[in-house]
Design a protein around this motif. Structure first.
Motif, mmCIF file in Angstrom:
data_model
loop_
_atom_site.group_PDB
_atom_site.id
_atom_site.type_symbol
_atom_site.label_atom_id
_atom_site.label_comp_id
_atom_site.label_asym_id
_atom_site.label_seq_id
_atom_site.Cartn_x
_atom_site.Cartn_y
_atom_site.Cartn_z
ATOM 1 N N CYS A 1 5.137 2.451 -16.924
ATOM 2 C CA CYS A 1 5.261 2.746 -15.616
ATOM 3 C C CYS A 1 6.178 1.782 -14.492
ATOM 4 C CB CYS A 1 3.683 2.513 -14.705
ATOM 5 S SG CYS A 1 2.816 3.805 -15.397
ATOM 6 N N LEU A 2 6.692 0.930 -15.541
ATOM 7 C CA LEU A 2 7.834 -0.061 -14.741
ATOM 8 C C LEU A 2 9.072 0.728 -14.400
ATOM 9 C CD1 LEU A 2 7.228 -3.576 -16.337
ATOM 10 C CD2 LEU A 2 6.755 -2.905 -14.157
ATOM 11 N N PRO A 3 9.401 0.865 -13.244
ATOM 12 C CA PRO A 3 10.798 1.312 -13.161
ATOM 13 C C PRO A 3 12.077 0.338 -13.327
ATOM 14 C CG PRO A 3 9.849 0.826 -11.171
ATOM 15 C CD PRO A 3 8.843 0.419 -12.244
ATOM 16 N N GLU A 4 13.003 0.872 -13.707
ATOM 17 C CA GLU A 4 14.283 0.006 -13.978
ATOM 18 C C GLU A 4 14.405 -0.987 -12.542
ATOM 19 O OE1 GLU A 4 16.610 0.866 -16.751
ATOM 20 O OE2 GLU A 4 17.255 -1.179 -16.224
ATOM 21 N N PRO A 5 14.550 -2.305 -12.824
ATOM 22 C CA PRO A 5 14.673 -3.198 -11.936
ATOM 23 C C PRO A 5 15.881 -2.871 -11.104
ATOM 24 C CG PRO A 5 14.020 -4.407 -13.701
ATOM 25 C CD PRO A 5 14.359 -2.862 -14.149
ATOM 26 N N CYS A 6 15.921 -3.222 -9.801
ATOM 27 C CA CYS A 6 17.126 -2.969 -8.935
ATOM 28 C C CYS A 6 17.253 -4.194 -7.871
ATOM 29 C CB CYS A 6 16.817 -1.747 -8.093
ATOM 30 S SG CYS A 6 17.645 -1.586 -6.603
ATOM 31 N N ASP A 7 18.477 -4.416 -7.489
ATOM 32 C CA ASP A 7 18.828 -5.672 -6.839
ATOM 33 C C ASP A 7 17.937 -5.604 -5.547
ATOM 34 O OD1 ASP A 7 20.104 -6.758 -8.600
ATOM 35 O OD2 ASP A 7 22.056 -6.422 -7.809
ATOM 36 N N GLY A 8 17.779 -4.465 -5.041
ATOM 37 C CA GLY A 8 16.992 -4.039 -3.726
ATOM 38 C C GLY A 8 15.597 -4.049 -3.554
ATOM 39 N N ASP A 9 14.834 -4.365 -4.951
ATOM 40 C CA ASP A 9 13.429 -4.250 -4.883
ATOM 41 C C ASP A 9 12.759 -5.178 -3.850
ATOM 42 O OD1 ASP A 9 13.544 -2.357 -6.783
ATOM 43 O OD2 ASP A 9 13.398 -3.929 -8.577
ATOM 44 N N ILE A 10 11.707 -5.030 -3.612
ATOM 45 C CA ILE A 10 10.876 -5.524 -2.443
ATOM 46 C C ILE A 10 9.490 -5.821 -3.013
ATOM 47 C CG2 ILE A 10 9.817 -5.231 -0.132
ATOM 48 C CD1 ILE A 10 12.299 -3.373 0.506
ATOM 49 N N PHE A 11 8.924 -6.976 -2.725
ATOM 50 C CA PHE A 11 7.759 -7.293 -2.981
ATOM 51 C C PHE A 11 6.722 -7.714 -1.866
ATOM 52 C CE2 PHE A 11 11.072 -8.262 -6.123
ATOM 53 C CZ PHE A 11 10.426 -7.726 -7.159
ATOM 54 N N LEU A 12 5.788 -6.880 -1.878
ATOM 55 C CA LEU A 12 5.163 -6.949 -0.586
ATOM 56 C C LEU A 12 3.472 -7.263 -0.462
ATOM 57 C CD1 LEU A 12 4.529 -5.207 2.211
ATOM 58 C CD2 LEU A 12 3.886 -3.269 0.983
ATOM 59 N N ASP A 13 2.998 -7.864 0.313
ATOM 60 C CA ASP A 13 1.700 -8.492 0.448
ATOM 61 C C ASP A 13 1.227 -8.408 1.832
ATOM 62 O OD1 ASP A 13 -0.589 -9.569 -1.053
ATOM 63 O OD2 ASP A 13 -0.132 -11.295 0.101
ATOM 64 N N PHE A 14 -0.267 -8.007 2.206
ATOM 65 C CA PHE A 14 -0.630 -7.842 3.516
ATOM 66 C C PHE A 14 -1.731 -8.996 3.230
ATOM 67 C CE2 PHE A 14 0.792 -3.546 3.882
ATOM 68 C CZ PHE A 14 0.831 -3.244 5.731
ATOM 69 N N GLU A 15 -1.964 -9.556 4.383
ATOM 70 C CA GLU A 15 -3.075 -10.284 4.971
ATOM 71 C C GLU A 15 -3.836 -9.517 5.981
ATOM 72 O OE1 GLU A 15 -3.645 -12.756 2.862
ATOM 73 O OE2 GLU A 15 -1.662 -13.097 2.121
ATOM 74 N N GLY A 16 -5.360 -9.203 5.737
ATOM 75 C CA GLY A 16 -5.679 -8.440 6.501
ATOM 76 C C GLY A 16 -7.229 -9.075 6.788
ATOM 77 N N ASP A 17 -7.960 -8.573 7.942
ATOM 78 C CA ASP A 17 -9.195 -8.947 8.198
ATOM 79 C C ASP A 17 -9.979 -7.789 8.887
ATOM 80 O OD1 ASP A 17 -11.794 -9.760 9.089
ATOM 81 O OD2 ASP A 17 -10.718 -11.792 10.039
ATOM 82 N N SER A 18 -10.990 -7.252 7.981
ATOM 83 C CA SER A 18 -11.523 -6.106 8.439
ATOM 84 C C SER A 18 -12.506 -6.023 9.497
ATOM 85 C CB SER A 18 -12.205 -5.215 7.391
ATOM 86 O OG SER A 18 -13.091 -6.218 6.625
ATOM 87 N N PHE A 19 -12.809 -7.426 10.013
ATOM 88 C CA PHE A 19 -13.875 -7.817 11.000
ATOM 89 C C PHE A 19 -13.440 -7.959 12.468
ATOM 90 C CE2 PHE A 19 -16.372 -8.860 7.302
ATOM 91 C CZ PHE A 19 -17.020 -7.864 7.400
ATOM 92 N N VAL A 20 -11.891 -7.717 12.343
ATOM 93 C CA VAL A 20 -11.429 -7.858 13.705
ATOM 94 C C VAL A 20 -11.400 -6.696 14.463
ATOM 95 C CG1 VAL A 20 -9.217 -8.832 14.999
ATOM 96 C CG2 VAL A 20 -9.709 -9.664 12.907
ATOM 97 N N GLY A 21 -12.128 -6.671 15.873
ATOM 98 C CA GLY A 21 -12.178 -5.621 16.353
ATOM 99 C C GLY A 21 -12.894 -4.404 15.853
ATOM 100 N N GLN A 22 -12.557 -3.111 16.333
ATOM 101 C CA GLN A 22 -13.323 -2.130 15.871
ATOM 102 C C GLN A 22 -12.741 -1.636 14.296
ATOM 103 O OE1 GLN A 22 -13.284 1.334 18.418
ATOM 104 N NE2 GLN A 22 -14.685 2.418 17.205
ATOM 105 N N HIS A 23 -11.505 -1.812 14.118
ATOM 106 C CA HIS A 23 -11.007 -1.142 12.964
ATOM 107 C C HIS A 23 -10.389 -2.304 11.716
ATOM 108 C CE1 HIS A 23 -11.295 2.930 14.750
ATOM 109 N NE2 HIS A 23 -10.318 2.403 15.686
#
Ligand code: SF4
Length: 912
Positions: A290-312
């Motif tokens: 499932c590893l696609p061919e690496p590309c110079d444009g690749d992006i590496f993403l990570d979120f920080e979230g908190d499910s207890f803030v506000g309603q959602h």
């Protein structure tokens, strides 16, 4: 926990001191919610008293009783005691029911932060109510939970409904702690362990005992299976002879072999002191394939979230790492409020699409399912960048490295978190993890307490460094996996690249967008962003505009789920409720040579597959339909599609997709009408417009929905014919006779010459109400003939009272124009253009389970809409996330957060 707490109460153990900033924040938020509710009550002019302290002392109990006798409206933190039971209720609220105290009595209310009330909360309220009953000489009838984000609308619970269970739990508890020889229990891990005072002690015990739960990825079902065969430790599991000597009752041999091998490598790591790993044999479609061919444009993403803030919850940091001319770049998009969260999401999607112009082959790598899930939630919440994200998902641009890791290697770790794997690829973090954890905790506490200004700049810096580490570590992991892949290829093993996903807009999308975009723009042109600033008419237009894309959001989510399930191995499908794995072909039990019905056995697993559901084979190919399923025999009969007649898959999953074009088109017609004539004007689409604006039932003679002393059934039968246009909601808890009321109302309408329709999510529900109508018609001698558009393939014969439109919708409308007075069909029938105003009244049965979007779509079939439902039932299962206020059922929309419908807004069936 009960045993530990009991031992602590007896003085045999000291209760551990446990400081967790997150828990403190939770406590503080709970306190704020309680205070806000008390303020809300005081603002209504109610008197109040606070019982000080936290313990249940004689003095606190006496003060509480004195306040109750004095008739104070609101008693905060009332201390209650009776026999060996005691507790402090958040709120004791005065009600007008007489008691030994006088003309009044009290009910308990608890302010809770949980979005869904748990059983434990209701049990707590049962206990408080019992103790209140002892003081006032009469048991309260109701108790309430005040959930967050509902403008303090209480959830009311009828205590008698829970009394038997409360007694049973109390007896069980007394049986457990009232004995000299307490039963032996074991600290099996639960979801509560993370916030439990005893977690250090329990964790130590599990380690001392070498408990099976220490094996990465093992499930409680597998632990139970292993224990039944005398395997109780990780070491024993690691030494279990292979192949497995028994046929498991729960799970499959393969999944048990997998955890056995995981235990072995963990033991080897433990013994050698260095992290061991081994590559698994590549399987087509999984792991390194499932590893696609690496590309110079690749992006590496990570979120920080908190499910207890506000309603959602809040995705407060969206971080991504990429390379510019080979140099590492990192962007951390902070979002400390909703507007910034929307902007961060849009900025990221725009960035990816812009970068794809330069690097069409780029991929966005992430570790685990959180990131795509968060992007989908943000898309739904803000109704923005929907097609852009859909095209990225369909283009298979996102690559989950956790899934690649799981299917390609086995490592001697207790958990496959990215941090635990970093020693494998030598990644060293910039930010220290303990510092980062403290900073994350402090920052989230500030966000949860709505104090973004109080966030320390150094904490933001540390959290950003931590997030950057996660992003850069994801790239390092990808590079290491690529190197491992190259080694396999060098050894002559074939490892492929995944095929490219779809690109460009899907068929018909551009044309659809061209049609609805001007409508959305016109409907929302003058609508303020802040819902508080909108008039009812503006909010109704905003809802309608955002509902135009409701079906497409649902369909997209259905397909995303299909892609996710298609990517799972048989081992993984066993843990999915939509999946059934470990299938063994037994025999052919029917069907034809071309499309046989094949029977398969399966091991014990939690699966939500019912007869009639469409099935896909592992990998996603259309397989057929579930003809029958027996959980006792553990067999499933599958009616095969001809192309799969000879295939015997190891696993299947449910996937059904029925295009919702008629409903989408009906909403477009409604929106066009509103754009041309306004929301409040004219007669056409009255029911839909009243529904959107939450207009109370329009009773032509001006009488009340229910007269003094009138029975709910009589009220329904009286007002049904008096509503010439609009909406009548009828709310009825279980046992109050919704169907009975509906049946009598429909017969009365028919007697007055009206044409009546019935709609619901399922054919069975429609049929149930039709049957009731026929029953009442027989009893009351009402001349009436019904017609139903049945499920495809129905072989049922017509009767004197009930006919079937098996060939086309047109049969229904022809029958309504002839001698039929009542017609039943699903939303696909009543949303069609031919159905427009073909009825006088349309009954929506189980309206708490039918989406607002679908009810609006069918409302065009009649001048008047009657909604029958019970909000305590489950909502319609929805796949997608939708902008606020558009993802609910029709009845929930009208109730607008209230538990019961107000007397002037609809009919409440209060007699069981
Ligand atoms: S840590 Fe977990 S197992 Fe131990 S007492 Fe708490 S909840 Fe129970």
């Amino acid at each position: 926990m009960t045993q530990l707490e009991h031992a602590a109460a007896r003085g045999e153990l000291s209760r551990p001191k446990f400081f967790d900033p997150a828990l403190e924040a939770l406590w503080e938020r709970g306190k704020q919610h309680e205070l806000a509710y008390v303020e809300h009550l005081r603002a209504q002019g109610l008197s109040s008293v606070v019982i000080d302290g936290v313990d249940i002392t004689e003095e606190a109990v006496a003060q509480t009783i004195a306040a109750m006798r004095a008739g104070v409206d609101v008693i905060v933190q009332g201390a209650l005691r009776g026999g060996s039971w005691a507790g402090r209720a958040d709120i004791l609220q005065r009600v007008d029911t007489p008691s030994d105290l006088g003309d009044w009595s009290y009910e308990a209310a608890d302010t809770k932060l949980a979005r869904e009330t748990k059983g434990g909360t209701v049990l707590q309220l049962c206990l408080y109510s019992e103790l209140i009953g002892e003081v006032q000489g009469t048991m309260p009838v109701f108790a309430s939970v005040i959930p967050p984000w509902t403008d303090f609308a209480p959830e009311r619970y009828r205590l008698a409904d829970f009394a038997a269970y409360h007694r049973q739990v109390k007896q069980g508890l007394l049986g457990t702690i009232g004995t000299e020889q307490p039963a032996q229990t074991y600290p099996e891990p639960t979801s509560n362990c993370d916030i439990c005072n005893w977690s250090t002690r329990c964790d130590k015990q599990r380690r001392d005992d070498d408990h099976l739960c220490l094996v990465a990825g093992i499930s409680s079902m597998q632990i139970a299976e292993l224990k039944d065969h005398g395997v109780t430790t990780a070491t024993a599991l690691a030494e279990l002879p292979l192949p497995l000597q028994w046929k498991p009752e729960r799970g499959s041999k393969e999944s048990l072999t997998r955890v056995r091998e995981q235990a072995r490598i963990q033991l080897e790591t433990r013994a050698s002191g260095e992290l061991r790993y081994e590559l698994l044999a590549p399987v087509v479609g999984f792991g390194l394939n499932c590893l696609p061919e690496p590309c110079d444009g690749d992006i590496f993403l990570d979120f920080e979230g908190d499910s207890f803030v506000g309603q959602h919850g809040l995705e407060y940091l969206l971080g991504f790492h990429f390379r510019e001319k080979g140099e590492p770049q990192y962007r951390g998009l902070w979002a400390l409020d909703r507007a910034a969260e929307k902007a961060a999401f849009e900025t990221f999607i725009d960035f990816v699409l812009e970068r794809m112009k330069l690097f069409p082959q780029l991929h966005v790598y992430h570790y685990g399912g959180y990131e795509p899930g968060a992007l989908k939630r943000l898309m739904g919440r803000y109704g923005t960048r929907e097609d852009e994200l859909d095209s990225l998902l369909r283009g298979l641009v996102f690559v989950d490295l956790l899934s690649v890791v799981r299917h390609s290697l086995r490592a001697g770790v207790e958990s496959y978190s990215i941090k635990k794997l970093e020693p494998l690829y030598g990644y060293v973090r910039d930010a220290s993890l303990p510092d980062a954890n403290l900073a994350l905790n402090r920052l989230q506490v500030s966000l949860e307490l709505n104090d973004a200004a109080g966030i320390l700049p150094e904490d933001k810096q540390t959290v950003e460094a931590y997030n950057r580490d996660d992003c850069v570590s994801t790239e390092a992991l990808r590079d290491w996996l690529e190197a491992e892949r190259a080694k396999l290829i060098a050894r002559g093993i074939e490892v492929t690249r995944p095929e490219a996903g779809e690109s460009g807009p899907s068929e018909g999308l551009s044309e659809w967008l061209e049609r609805i975009t001007p409508l959305i723009e016109q409907l929302t042109a003058d609508v303020p962003v802040d819902p508080e600033e909108r008039s009812a008419e503006q909010h109704a237009r905003w809802l309608l505009a955002n509902l135009l894309e409701w079906h497409r959001r649902e369909e997209k989510a259905t397909w995303w789920e299909y892609f996710r399930l298609s990517d799972l191995s048989a081992d993984e499908l066993i843990d999915e409720r939509a999946g059934l794995a470990g299938l063994t072909f037994l025999e052919t039990v029917g069907g034809t040579a071309k499309c046989p019905i094949d029977r398969y056995s399966f091991p014990v697993q939690e699966a939500d597959i019912r007869a009639g559901k469409g099935l896909r084979a592992q990998g996603g190919q259309t397989l057929g339909t579930a003809e029958d399923i027996s959980r006792e025999q553990r067999t499933i009969d599958i009616k095969k599609a001809s192309a799969m007649a000879d295939e015997h898959p190891a696993a299947v999953f449910v996937h059904e997709h029925v295009p919702s074009k008629p409903m989408q088109e009906s909403l477009v017609r409604l929106a066009t009408h509103v754009c041309e004539h306004g929301m409040a004007e004219g007669e056409a689409y009255q029911a839909a417009r009243d529904m959107l604006m939450r207009v109370a039932p329009r009773i032509t003679d001006g009488s009340a929905v229910r007269l003094d002393g009138e029975k709910p059934l009589d009220a329904g039968v009286r007002i049904g014919p008096l509503i010439s246009a609009g909406v009548l909601p009828i709310q009825g808890p279980p046992g109050t006779g919704k169907t009975h009321t509906g049946g009598h109302m429909i017969c009365e309408l028919v007697r007055q010459g009206k044409k009546v329709g019935i709609v619901a999510n399922g054919h069975e529900v429609i049929r149930n109400l039709l049957n009731k109508v026929i029953e009442v018609a027989e009893e009351t001698d009402t001349p009436l003939i019904c017609i139903q558009k049945p499920k495809g393939g129905s072989k049922e014969d017509a009767t004197d009272r009930l006919r079937f439109a098996k060939k086309s919708n047109a049969e229904v409308f022809a029958a309504l124009n002839a001698d039929c007075s009542v017609a039943g069909g699903t939303a696909w029938l009543w949303s069609t253009e031919d159905a427009f105003e073909s009825l006088d009244v349309l009954f929506v049965d189980e309206a708490a389970q039918m989406s607002l979007a679908n009810v609006l779509a069918v409302s065009q079939a009649a001048k008047t809409l009657v909604l029958l439902g019970d909000p305590q039932q489950l909502d319609q299962p929805m796949q997608g996330s939708h902008p606020d206020g558009t993802g609910c059922s029709a009845l929930d929309h009208l109730l607008s957060g209230k538990q019961t419908i107000a007397p002037d807004e609809g009919l409440f069936l209060d007699v069981t």
